[in-house]
Scaffold this motif. Sequence first.
Motif, short mmCIF file in Angstrom:
data_model
loop_
_atom_site.label_atom_id
_atom_site.label_comp_id
_atom_site.label_asym_id
_atom_site.label_seq_id
_atom_site.Cartn_x
_atom_site.Cartn_y
_atom_site.Cartn_z
N PRO A 263 15.88 3.47 17.32
CA PRO A 263 16.07 4.57 18.29
C PRO A 263 17.51 4.69 18.79
CG PRO A 263 14.47 2.92 19.10
CD PRO A 263 14.87 2.49 17.74
N ASP A 264 18.24 3.59 18.74
CA ASP A 264 19.62 3.64 19.26
C ASP A 264 20.61 4.16 18.23
OD1 ASP A 264 19.57 1.56 17.52
OD2 ASP A 264 20.40 0.06 18.89
N GLY A 265 20.12 4.69 17.13
CA GLY A 265 21.01 5.28 16.15
C GLY A 265 21.41 4.32 15.05
N ILE A 266 20.98 3.10 15.16
CA ILE A 266 21.35 2.13 14.12
C ILE A 266 20.39 2.25 12.94
CG2 ILE A 266 21.18 -0.35 13.62
CD1 ILE A 266 22.80 -0.80 16.19
N TRP B 26 24.18 -0.48 10.54
CA TRP B 26 25.15 0.61 10.52
C TRP B 26 24.98 1.51 11.74
CZ3 TRP B 26 24.08 5.76 10.81
CH2 TRP B 26 25.14 6.68 10.55
N SER B 27 26.08 1.99 12.28
CA SER B 27 26.02 3.13 13.21
C SER B 27 27.15 4.09 12.86
CB SER B 27 26.12 2.66 14.67
OG SER B 27 27.39 2.09 14.91
N ALA B 28 26.97 5.35 13.26
CA ALA B 28 27.95 6.39 12.94
C ALA B 28 29.26 6.08 13.66
CB ALA B 28 27.42 7.75 13.37
N PRO B 29 30.38 6.44 13.11
CA PRO B 29 30.53 7.11 11.81
C PRO B 29 30.55 6.15 10.63
CG PRO B 29 32.66 6.93 12.88
CD PRO B 29 31.67 6.34 13.84
N GLY B 30 30.96 4.88 10.86
CA GLY B 30 30.99 3.94 9.73
C GLY B 30 31.25 2.53 10.23
N VAL B 31 30.46 2.12 11.24
CA VAL B 31 30.66 0.81 11.85
C VAL B 31 29.48 -0.07 11.47
CG1 VAL B 31 31.01 -0.43 14.02
CG2 VAL B 31 31.87 1.92 13.77
N ILE B 32 29.78 -1.14 10.76
CA ILE B 32 28.70 -1.97 10.22
C ILE B 32 28.88 -3.41 10.66
CG2 ILE B 32 27.56 -2.76 8.12
CD1 ILE B 32 28.55 -0.26 6.71
N LYS B 33 27.79 -3.96 11.20
CA LYS B 33 27.74 -5.39 11.51
C LYS B 33 26.92 -6.06 10.42
CE LYS B 33 26.18 -8.59 15.14
NZ LYS B 33 25.53 -8.66 16.47
N LEU B 34 27.37 -7.20 9.97
CA LEU B 34 26.66 -7.89 8.89
C LEU B 34 26.53 -9.36 9.27
CD1 LEU B 34 27.50 -7.60 5.09
CD2 LEU B 34 26.83 -9.75 6.15
N VAL B 35 25.30 -9.85 9.33
CA VAL B 35 25.04 -11.25 9.66
C VAL B 35 24.38 -11.90 8.46
CG1 VAL B 35 23.75 -12.82 11.16
CG2 VAL B 35 24.75 -10.72 12.10
N ALA B 36 24.87 -13.08 8.09
CA ALA B 36 24.30 -13.76 6.93
C ALA B 36 24.27 -15.26 7.17
CB ALA B 36 25.10 -13.44 5.67
N GLY B 37 23.29 -15.90 6.60
CA GLY B 37 23.19 -17.35 6.73
C GLY B 37 22.14 -17.89 5.78
N ALA B 38 22.06 -19.21 5.70
CA ALA B 38 21.10 -19.83 4.78
C ALA B 38 20.76 -21.22 5.27
CB ALA B 38 21.70 -19.90 3.37
#
Lengths: 342, 342, 342
Positions: free
Chosen positions: B184-187, B222-234
Motif C-alpha cells: 500500500p505504501d507504493g513499494i 522498489w519505489s518510484a522513480p527508481g529507488v531500490i533497497k536490497l537485503v541479502a543473507g544466508a
Amino acid sequence: MTYLRNCWYMAGWSDDLPATGGLARTLLDEPVYFYRDEAGVAHALFDRCPHRFAPLSKGWVEDGAAVCAYHGLAFNGEGRCVRNPHGPVTRALDVRAYPVAEAYRALWIWPGDPALADPALIRDLDFLAAAPDTAFNKGYIRGTGHYQLFVDNILDLSHTDFLHPDTLGGGSITRTPGEVEERPDGIIAMSWRPMNEVPIPLALGRLPPGVDRVDSWTEVEWSAPGVIKLVAGAVPTGAPREQGGNSINVHIFTPETASTSHYFFASTRDFRLDDAALNEETRRTRQHIFETEDEPMIAAQQERIGDADFWSLRPALLKIDKGAVLVRRRMDALIAAETEAA
Amino acid sequence: MTYLRNCWYMAGWSDDLPATGGLARTLLDEPVYFYRDEAGVAHALFDRCPHRFAPLSKGWVEDGAAVCAYHGLAFNGEGRCVRNPHGPVTRALDVRAYPVAEAYRALWIWPGDPALADPALIRDLDFLAAAPDTAFNKGYIRGTGHYQLFVDNILDLSHTDFLHPDTLGGGSITRTPGEVEERPDGIIAMSWRPMNEVPIPLALGRLPPGVDRVDSWTEVEWSAPGVIKLVAGAVPTGAPREQGGNSINVHIFTPETASTSHYFFASTRDFRLDDAALNEETRRTRQHIFETEDEPMIAAQQERIGDADFWSLRPALLKIDKGAVLVRRRMDALIAAETEAA
Amino acid sequence: MTYLRNCWYMAGWSDDLPATGGLARTLLDEPVYFYRDEAGVAHALFDRCPHRFAPLSKGWVEDGAAVCAYHGLAFNGEGRCVRNPHGPVTRALDVRAYPVAEAYRALWIWPGDPALADPALIRDLDFLAAAPDTAFNKGYIRGTGHYQLFVDNILDLSHTDFLHPDTLGGGSITRTPGEVEERPDGIIAMSWRPMNEVPIPLALGRLPPGVDRVDSWTEVEWSAPGVIKLVAGAVPTGAPREQGGNSINVHIFTPETASTSHYFFASTRDFRLDDAALNEETRRTRQHIFETEDEPMIAAQQERIGDADFWSLRPALLKIDKGAVLVRRRMDALIAAETEAA
Ligand code: FES
Ligand code: FES
Ligand code: FES
C-alpha cells in the motif's frame, strides 16, 4: 540555415591559402575549395565535383585549373569545365564558382549572386594593409557557436570585466554606459569612455609609474555580416587623448555551420610601430585569451541553446545588449529582405 | 522524453558536491547546477543563465549566490536574481530553482511543482545514515541505458546466474520462484528464498568450513522513480535466519537523458561493523562487477533498442519479469496521471 | 533504407568466423550474430534476444545453441528457443534466423524469404575455391560509403588513371572505350582492350626487358547485389593473349548501413601458382591501395552526398558511367519489383 548571401564574407587570411596546395573550408554550410593559379590569383569553387561528387580539394591544380582526383575532370577559376578526359566538354560539367577578392591581407568570398559581387563593397580595412609587419599580428580560431554569439561577445564588452578579470577587464566598462549609434553607411557603432577609472590589468605595466587612474576609450564598429573594428586606448586621467596610443583591431566572424564559426582577428597600433617583441606578445596574449576564455564560453552557450532559435528561448535583455540586439535585428532584416527578393 | 516530475530523484552523493566548486549534472534531460552556500546548504539551479544562456556552472559563488561568469548576474538559491551589475534587478532575470534536500548521505532533487516538494516524501533510507563509516561503502556509474533498463536489472536477479556466474550467481535464484508483492505504501517488493542450495561464489569464502549448502534470502523493495533497497543473507541449511548477517544495499537510478542514467549504489551490513577491510573489499568488488558486467550489458541492450519504444519491440515475457513489468506499468501509470493532471 | 532482400550477400570470409567465439556483424542495417556449431556448420541469428534485447553475440555457444548471456535463453541455428531456464519453452521465444551458406571460402547470408534461399543462386566463384593457397590472397575493409559507390568504383576503372597513377593506372583505360554487355544470366559485363599501349606501372617490373608496349585486357562482370569478378592481363604488343597470365579477382560489396559497406576482395591467378612471395606481395599491394586510395575517396564522396539521394543531386553523366548506371538501374528495378511483390 538561412544566411545573408549578397555580401562579402572573410574566408581566411591571405596566407592561409598557399601558392600551391589549396585550402578546403566550409562556409555557410557549403564546402568550398580555394586555390591559386600560376599568377597567384585566388579562386573558389564549390568543393564537390559535378560528376560523382568527389571533393575537388582532394585533387590538384594544373594549368590554372582544379583537377578532380577521381576521374580527371578539370575546372577553371570560373567553374568552367576545361577538360574531360572521357568525352566532350559540356556546360553540364561546370561547377559553381564563387567570386573571390583579396584585400587587407585577407580572402573574401561572395556566396550570393555573382553579378552583384563588387569588391568595393568590402568593408574598408586599409589600416590592416598599411600596418608594418612589426605592428600587425593576427590569429584564427575555428570555434563552436553560431556566429552571432561571437558578434554579441564583441558588441557587449562588459563581459571583459567578468570573463577576463586578470587581463582585459577592470570593471570600468561595466560602470560606464556605452553609447550606440546607427550610421547611414550601415555601421552600428558602440563606444565606451570611462573617465578617471582604474586601468585594465593588461595596461598596468605600460602606464607611466605612479599612474593608477586613466581616461580611456573603446570604440566598436560593426558592419554586416560580422566585420568589427575595435579601437581602444587610454591616457593618464586629465591628459589629452592625443597623447595616448591606439590599439586598432578587427574581429571578423564568418559562419561555418549553424553552430560553428570562423573567428579571424588581428591587431595593429599607432605607437611603437617597430616593436616586434610587443607585437608578438600582443599576438600571443590575444590568441590565448580568445582561445581559452571567449571561445569556451561561447561554445558553452551554444551547447545550452542547442538547436533552438535564440529568440524562442526568450533571453532576458539587459541594457548592455542594446548594440548586440540592434545588430541581430539588422541582420534579421537584411536576411528577410534578401529572402523576399528571391 | 516524458519523466515523472513530482517526486524526489537522487542527484548525487552528498560528497559529490563539495563546499566550494559546485557540481554540474544533467538530470531528466535538464542541465542542473548544484552549489553550497556559506552555511553548506545545497541549492540547485537550472544551469543556464536567463541572459545569454551561459552555464551558471562556469561561474562561481559569492555571498551565497551563483554568479554568471559571462556578465556577472547573480542568483540566490531560490533562483532570484540578486545582482545585476548593468541595471535594475527585475523578476525577469530570475532563473529556475529546484527544491533540493539532503538526506541519507545523498542529495535529492524535485524536478516538479516546488509547492509539492515535501522532504518527508523521500524514501526512508535511514540505515544508510546510521551505518558506521566502516560498514558503509558506495559508488557511482554514469551509464548508458534508459533508467528503466537499470531498474529491470535489479528486479530480475536471475540475471546474476548468467551474467555474474563467478561472483553473485550460483543458479539458486533461477531455480527459486520469486515472490512479488505490491504494498500500500507504493513499494513493489520481490523476494527469493532458496533453501538448501549451493551458495553464491562470493559467499563461499565466508561460510564456516565444510558448509556447502545454505538457506538464503534476497529481498528487493522498489519505489518510484527508481529507488531500490536490497537485503541479502544466508545461513547454513537448517540454521535460523537470525544467525546470518544481512548485506543491506541500495541501487538508485536517475535518468540523465532518455538513453543514459545515473547509477548510485551503496552497501551496508549488520555484521562485522568495524571491519574496514571487508568494507573496502565489498566496495571494490561491487564497483567492478557493476562497471564491467552490468553496465556494458545494459548499454548493449540500449544500443539494440535504439530510439524505439521498449514495448513497441514486443519483448518476450518470462516469469522472471513479473516484478519488472509491474514496476514499468506503475511508472507508466504515474506518468500518465501526472500528464493528465497537467 | 531499402535493400534487395531475396539474394545472397557475402557476409565474410569463412575464416572470419572461427570454430568458437562467433562473429557480430551488421548487414543491411541489421545486427547479425554468426556462430559455428560443434560440427563447424555456420549459423546466423538476429543479434537481439527476444527477451530483453541483449545482443546474442555477448553470449556463448552450448550444445550447438547460442546462449544469451543475460538470462540464459538458448537458441539453435534455426532460431528456435531450445532452453528457457525460467519456464516453458514457447515459440514466442524464437529469434529470427537467416539462411547461411558457405561457399568459395566465403560465408553467404540470405536476408529475404528463407523459403527462397537456394544455395545454387550464389554466384559461381569456384576459381576462388580451386586456387592453391599460394595463388589466393584476400582482404577486407569496413568502409565508409554507400555500397553502390563502391560498385561504381570497380565498374568505372578509368579512375585508376587518376587515383592510382603510380600503380594501377597508366592512362590506357581512359584512352580506350569500354564495352558494356547485359547478359541473360543477370551479369552486366564491361571490358577494356587497350592495344599497343603503355603498361600500367605495377606491370612494368614483370614484363620481359625492353617491352614497353602491351596489348591488355580488363574484364569486369557484375551480378546483384554487388559481386564483381575482374580478370586482367597483358602481353607484349602483337603476342597472342594465350601467352599472357591472368589476374583473376573478386570485389564484393555488402551494405553495412546506408552509408557504410563491407568490402571483400580476393585475388587469384593462372600463372606462377606456387609463388608464395608474389602472392603475399599482391595481397599487400591491393590492401594498401584500396585502403589508402579508394576507400578515402569513396568516404569523401559519401560525406559530400550526405543523406541526399544520389540521383537527386543530379550527377553529371560521362561516357565512362555507362556500366555503373546500368547496374544502378538494374538494382533499382530489382528492389522495386521486390517491394511491389511484398
Ligand atoms: S568525381 Fe570528379 S571526375 Fe569523377
Ligand atoms: S549570460 Fe549570464 S550574465 Fe550574461
Ligand atoms: S535478454 Fe536474453 S535471456 Fe533475457
